[in-house]
Motif scaffolding. Structure first.
Motif: not given
Length: 345
Positions: A209-215
């Motif tokens: 949620i904190g990295f892969l989704l925004p990336f």
């Protein structure tokens, strides 16, 4: 993610896990220790980030606020990103002092609780502010009319408030535990290794949620803006400027993701997966320490985004510098010089 360090028998190797997900053996009788490496590496890097990040983001905040009445939604997101970075860099001298003293905390329990909390709030708020910035830039270029109803200053502040609330609430668990005395030293930034399964679960949630989704969202924006640019052979001047700013925003954001956030999340996850008490992974320990510093260094790169992709940021910067220069010039007459001396006295 922080938990108090549990005491182990003197004969047992006592690993410690920092808020960055780094395990390091603190057993003076063993060879698996990176305490000296952290003592040499962290203070130097943290103080460099502190000086550059505080000056760059502090001055950026000043520039954004100088013409706030003429601000745009893009600059609102950038202002919040700069505030997040400025608050984080203000904690770095305390971290540097902790490692200079050989992992001995002297600033009290409350300050210790705030250290890891500020790290993760800054990291994930930066990730989401950069992602939202890129999406807004992309939509303003490809679908400008669809963006009109969500591009207002009020909508931008509302979205920023939602991001702040969600991330601060998600990270509140880090405030549960603080410093702990062990012998003559007071430990801070340490985690309980007996809760490795819980730490792994928390890491997976933060990773997805904190990295892969925004990336993934950022990468999609990049591909779509490239596709839009290829379709427009000779764009109009206004459209060309809009495309250029959108592309610059997404490229700088991608560089920050790839340089600062991606290595840290990969190594943190790998470390939590392969870590065992009886196995020494000194090289991996050091690698995670380095990637944590890179994650903190995002606060030094964000001012580049403001300068190259902010709305009228260059003009505001020149105007601000010009005003300061004029004030200094006006005060160069003998009366002003005398007043300055009297004030200093």
């Amino acid at each position: 993610m922080e938990r108090k360090l549990m005491s182990l028998p003197p004969s047992t190797s006592m690993p410690e896990m920092e808020p960055n997900g780094t395990f390091s053996s603190n057993n003076s009788n063993g060879n698996c220790t990176i305490e000296n490496f952290k003592k040499d590496f962290y203070p130097t890097v943290y103080l460099i980030i502190f000086v550059w990040g505080t000056l760059g983001n502090g001055f950026s905040i000043y520039v954004f606020l100088q013409s706030y009445k003429k601000s745009t939604s893009v600059n609102v997101f950038m202002l919040n990103l700069a505030i997040s970075d400025f608050l984080f860099t203000s904690t770095l001298p305390f971290r540097a002092d902790y490692y200079l003293r050989g992992s001995n905390w002297i600033f009290g329990d409350l300050a210790c609780r705030i250290m890891s909390y500020s790290l993760y709030v800054n990291m994930y708020s930066s990730i989401y502010f950069l992602t939202v910035l890129s999406i807004v830039r992309f939509l303003a270029t490809v679908h400008p009319f669809r963006l009109l109803h969500v591009a207002s200053i009020r909508s931008a502040w509302t979205l920023c408030g939602i991001i702040w609330i969600l991330i601060m609430a998600a990270a509140v668990v880090l405030l549960n535990n603080g410093s702990e005395r062990k012998g003559s030293a007071v430990l801070c930034l340490e985690l309980n290794i007996n809760k490795i399964v819980k730490l792994q679960t928390m890491n997976y949630v933060a990773l997805v949620i904190g990295f892969l989704l925004p990336f993934c969202m950022l990468s999609i924006c990049y591909l779509l803006i490239i596709r839009a640019l290829l379709k427009v052979e000779v764009p109009e001047l206004g459209l060309r400027v809009s495309h250029k700013k959108a592309l610059i925003t997404i490229i700088i954001a991608l560089i920050i993701f790839l340089l600062c956030f991606l290595p840290y999340h990969i190594l943190r996850t790998l470390h939590l997966l392969v870590w065992k008490v009886e196995i020494c992974e000194e090289k991996l320990h050091k690698a995670v320490v380095i990637t944590l510093a890179l994650a903190g260094a995002n606060s030094c790169l964000n001012p580049l985004l403001y300068y190259f992709a902010g709305e009228n940021f260059k003009e505001k910067l020149r105007s601000t510098l010009r005003k300061d220069h004029l004030q200094e010039t006006k005060c160069s007459i003998p009366v002003c010089t005398w007043l300055k001396k009297e004030t200093q006295v």
